[in-house]
Design a protein around this motif. Structure first.
Motif, PDB file in Angstrom:
ATOM      1  N   UNK A   1       0.794  -1.216   0.000  1.00 18.00           N
ATOM      2  CA  UNK A   1       0.000   0.000   0.000  1.00 18.00           C
ATOM      3  C   UNK A   1       0.825   1.264   0.000  1.00 18.00           C
ATOM      4  N   UNK A   2       0.135   2.389  -0.017  1.00 17.63           N
ATOM      5  CA  UNK A   2       0.782   3.702  -0.024  1.00 17.63           C
ATOM      6  C   UNK A   2       1.041   4.145   1.403  1.00 17.63           C
ATOM      7  N   UNK A   3       2.265   4.633   1.660  1.00 17.27           N
ATOM      8  CA  UNK A   3       2.616   5.068   3.009  1.00 17.27           C
ATOM      9  C   UNK A   3       3.759   6.073   2.939  1.00 17.27           C
ATOM     10  N   UNK A   4       3.955   6.865   4.000  1.00 20.13           N
ATOM     11  CA  UNK A   4       5.081   7.818   4.018  1.00 20.13           C
ATOM     12  C   UNK A   4       6.418   7.072   3.984  1.00 20.13           C
ATOM     13  N   UNK A   5       7.390   7.647   3.319  1.00 24.37           N
ATOM     14  CA  UNK A   5       8.717   7.068   3.217  1.00 24.37           C
ATOM     15  C   UNK A   5       9.744   8.111   3.651  1.00 24.37           C
ATOM     16  N   UNK A   6      10.672   7.725   4.503  1.00 24.27           N
ATOM     17  CA  UNK A   6      11.738   8.605   4.950  1.00 24.27           C
ATOM     18  C   UNK A   6      13.056   8.062   4.403  1.00 24.27           C
ATOM     19  N   UNK A   7      13.807   8.892   3.685  1.00 25.70           N
ATOM     20  CA  UNK A   7      15.092   8.492   3.112  1.00 25.70           C
ATOM     21  C   UNK A   7      16.227   9.115   3.922  1.00 25.70           C
ATOM     22  N   UNK A   8      17.116   8.290   4.435  1.00 25.71           N
ATOM     23  CA  UNK A   8      18.285   8.787   5.151  1.00 25.71           C
ATOM     24  C   UNK A   8      19.442   9.015   4.205  1.00 25.71           C
ATOM     25  N   UNK A   9      20.548   9.560   4.705  1.00 28.16           N
ATOM     26  CA  UNK A   9      21.717   9.777   3.843  1.00 28.16           C
ATOM     27  C   UNK A   9      22.334   8.443   3.428  1.00 28.16           C
ATOM     28  N   UNK A  10      22.986   8.427   2.260  1.00 33.48           N
ATOM     29  CA  UNK A  10      23.647   7.206   1.809  1.00 33.48           C
ATOM     30  C   UNK A  10      23.075   6.702   0.510  1.00 33.48           C
ATOM     31  N   UNK A  11      22.751   5.410   0.469  1.00 35.49           N
ATOM     32  CA  UNK A  11      22.323   4.779  -0.773  1.00 35.49           C
ATOM     33  C   UNK A  11      21.096   5.414  -1.431  1.00 35.49           C
ATOM     34  N   UNK A  12      20.147   5.979  -0.686  1.00 33.92           N
ATOM     35  CA  UNK A  12      19.033   6.641  -1.387  1.00 33.92           C
ATOM     36  C   UNK A  12      19.491   7.723  -2.363  1.00 33.92           C
ATOM     37  N   UNK A  13      20.738   8.180  -2.227  1.00 36.02           N
ATOM     38  CA  UNK A  13      21.272   9.157  -3.168  1.00 36.02           C
ATOM     39  C   UNK A  13      21.265   8.654  -4.603  1.00 36.02           C
ATOM     40  N   UNK A  14      21.212   7.324  -4.795  1.00 33.30           N
ATOM     41  CA  UNK A  14      21.162   6.789  -6.152  1.00 33.30           C
ATOM     42  C   UNK A  14      19.876   7.220  -6.852  1.00 33.30           C
ATOM     43  N   UNK A  15      18.814   7.460  -6.079  1.00 36.64           N
ATOM     44  CA  UNK A  15      17.566   7.949  -6.673  1.00 36.64           C
ATOM     45  C   UNK A  15      17.771   9.341  -7.251  1.00 36.64           C
ATOM     46  N   UNK A  16      18.485  10.189  -6.501  1.00 38.55           N
ATOM     47  CA  UNK A  16      18.805  11.526  -7.001  1.00 38.55           C
ATOM     48  C   UNK A  16      19.698  11.431  -8.234  1.00 38.55           C
ATOM     49  N   UNK A  17      20.685  10.535  -8.175  1.00 34.51           N
ATOM     50  CA  UNK A  17      21.613  10.359  -9.288  1.00 34.51           C
ATOM     51  C   UNK A  17      20.852  10.053 -10.580  1.00 34.51           C
ATOM     52  N   UNK A  18      19.955   9.105 -10.522  1.00 31.54           N
ATOM     53  CA  UNK A  18      19.265   8.658 -11.733  1.00 31.54           C
ATOM     54  C   UNK A  18      18.124   9.595 -12.140  1.00 31.54           C
ATOM     55  N   UNK A  19      17.317  10.017 -11.175  1.00 34.66           N
ATOM     56  CA  UNK A  19      16.105  10.771 -11.504  1.00 34.66           C
ATOM     57  C   UNK A  19      16.383  12.241 -11.799  1.00 34.66           C
ATOM     58  N   UNK A  20      17.437  12.786 -11.178  1.00 30.50           N
ATOM     59  CA  UNK A  20      17.708  14.212 -11.318  1.00 30.50           C
ATOM     60  C   UNK A  20      19.092  14.472 -11.915  1.00 30.50           C
ATOM     61  N   UNK A  21      20.119  13.779 -11.415  1.00 29.66           N
ATOM     62  CA  UNK A  21      21.496  14.067 -11.801  1.00 29.66           C
ATOM     63  C   UNK A  21      21.751  13.995 -13.292  1.00 29.66           C
ATOM     64  N   UNK A  22      21.349  12.899 -13.930  1.00 28.63           N
ATOM     65  CA  UNK A  22      21.583  12.768 -15.371  1.00 28.63           C
ATOM     66  C   UNK A  22      20.844  13.842 -16.162  1.00 28.63           C
ATOM     67  N   UNK A  23      19.702  14.266 -15.679  1.00 28.57           N
ATOM     68  CA  UNK A  23      18.953  15.307 -16.361  1.00 28.57           C
ATOM     69  C   UNK A  23      19.623  16.668 -16.293  1.00 28.57           C
ATOM     70  N   UNK A  24      20.636  16.821 -15.435  1.00 26.77           N
ATOM     71  CA  UNK A  24      21.347  18.091 -15.294  1.00 26.77           C
ATOM     72  C   UNK A  24      22.699  18.072 -16.005  1.00 26.77           C
ATOM     73  N   UNK A  25      22.957  17.039 -16.793  1.00 25.58           N
ATOM     74  CA  UNK A  25      24.187  16.972 -17.579  1.00 25.58           C
ATOM     75  C   UNK A  25      24.001  17.723 -18.896  1.00 25.58           C
ATOM     76  N   UNK A  26      25.058  18.459 -19.295  1.00 21.31           N
ATOM     77  CA  UNK A  26      24.934  19.420 -20.380  1.00 21.31           C
ATOM     78  C   UNK A  26      24.467  18.871 -21.704  1.00 21.31           C
ATOM     79  N   UNK A  27      24.936  17.676 -22.101  1.00 18.65           N
ATOM     80  CA  UNK A  27      24.598  17.177 -23.434  1.00 18.65           C
ATOM     81  C   UNK A  27      23.109  16.926 -23.593  1.00 18.65           C
ATOM     82  N   UNK A  28      22.452  16.404 -22.549  1.00 23.52           N
ATOM     83  CA  UNK A  28      21.013  16.159 -22.652  1.00 23.52           C
ATOM     84  C   UNK A  28      20.239  17.468 -22.780  1.00 23.52           C
ATOM     85  N   UNK A  29      20.731  18.512 -22.124  1.00 27.68           N
ATOM     86  CA  UNK A  29      20.042  19.804 -22.192  1.00 27.68           C
ATOM     87  C   UNK A  29      20.329  20.519 -23.503  1.00 27.68           C
ATOM     88  N   UNK A  30      21.544  20.366 -24.035  1.00 25.24           N
ATOM     89  CA  UNK A  30      21.845  20.963 -25.340  1.00 25.24           C
ATOM     90  C   UNK A  30      20.968  20.340 -26.435  1.00 25.24           C
TER      91      UNK A  30
END
Length: 365
Positions: free
Chosen positions: A245-274
């Protein structure tokens, strides 16, 4: 001349009887017939890995890869060729190939060399040569014994150890003459525990740009990885299945950073934006996240796995604020995309190897 540049010349150029004058000749040849800029990238990478399973060494490998990649750029056209032979004839042949692909309309000349290398963020020590095989195997066996002594429920222990030493030399027609010597090691521990017919696993590990000495200290970080892996396996033995089911999720420091890497980080690389394929294209200065969110790419953190004294184009690594208080501030850039987007390179030019072109990619994000 920097220590890194001297090491690179000895490892990459001297065995083939090459020197800086040979690089100048190759670049001048590359710059004929309308090439805007030319680049030589030399690399030698040595890598080893060890695996211990059930108290025995189950695997060990070692390999060396070296070569040179040559790039010619005219406007937005790129010509690229590479060779796994570092010798003058191979350089000139690859230069002719790259120049032909990227041929333009106006000749350019080679600028005077400059080599302002920042203070290294890591040692140039070779982790593969520093310690012998016996000591590395002894480390794996010690950690195996430590793991099994923690709890009788621990039935299987898998430990992996790997290290690499990468030497780079970059020469660009814009005057860049730079080198880097990069160590990288990693230790991983995987433990399987069993109780009342239930089997669960737990893992831990880490590494960075240093040598094996960090792992060899008794009771140090390697032993901490063993304890963490064992504790996770034992916790899993008592864990209840997660409810659906749906429930609140709390992400601590560390491995959850991979979500930022994939979902946001690659989208901020210059070639994709160019190319206009990123969700962040054309949105600099606008709000793209919650006001509490700030995203930073920082390649200057000493010893970290993603850190670089210079990137794979010779640009000094830096701390780049990408999103600040929810506002998009900029993108990660290599030299080519920065020029085409009329902005500055951010030290994010990364290559898979000498046989690949550089692209703007993350460091520590």
């Amino acid at each position: 001349m920097s220590t890194q540049l001297n090491i690179a010349r000895q490892q990459l150029l001297a065995p083939a009887g090459l020197d800086i004058h040979d690089l100048e000749r190759t670049l001048n040849r590359l710059m004929r017939r309308g090439t805007d800029s030319g680049e030589l990238y030399f690399e030698c990478t040595r890598h080893e890995s060890w695996t211990l399973e059930d108290g025995r060494v189950r695997g060990g490998s070692f390999n060396t890869d070296r070569g040179v990649g040559i790039r010619a750029i005219s406007d937005s056209r790129t010509g690229f060729a590479y060779s796994d032979e570092i010798q003058e004839t191979a350089l000139l042949r690859a230069a002719d190939t790259a120049r032909t692909i990227a041929r333009g309309n106006q000749d350019h000349s080679l600028q005077a060399w400059r080599s302002d290398v920042p203070t290294p963020l890591y040692t140039d020590t070779d982790p593969i040569q520093t310690h012998g095989a016996d000591r590395k195997v002894a480390l794996l066996e010690r950690l195996d014994s430590e793991a099994r002594a923690i709890d009788p429920c621990i039935k299987q222990v898998l430990i992996s150890l790997s290290g690499s030493h990468r030497t780079l030399l970059m020469a660009n027609s814009d005057g860049t003459l730079a080198a880097d010597v990069r160590p990288l090691v990693r230790l991983g521990v995987q433990i399987i525990a069993e109780r009342d017919g239930r089997r669960e696993s737990g893992g831990a590990g880490g590494g960075g740009r240093f040598d094996y000495s960090t792992f060899l200290q008794p009771g140090g970080v390697a032993s901490r990885f063993v304890r963490e892996a064992a504790e996770r396996a034992r916790i899993n033995l008592d864990a209840d299945p997660a409810p659906a089911g749906t429930m609140p999720v709390v992400l601590g420091p560390g491995w959850p950073g991979i979500l930022l890497h994939e979902a946001v980080g690659h989208g901020l690389e210059g070639d994709f934006n160019r190319k206009g394929t990123s969700a962040f294209t054309g949105r600099i200065g606008t709000q793209v996240a919650h006001a509490d969110v700030t995203v930073v790419d920082d390649g200057t953190l000493p010893g970290r796995r993603g850190s670089l004294t210079i990137d794979d184009e010779g640009t000094p690594s830096q701390r780049t604020v990408l999103i600040e208080n929810g506002i998009l501030k900029g993108y990660m850039q290599d030299k080519l995309n920065a020029r085409l987007m009329h902005t500055a390179a951010t030290g994010n030019g990364r290559r898979e190897s000498y046989a690949h072109l550089p692209m703007p990619r993350m460091t520590n994000t």
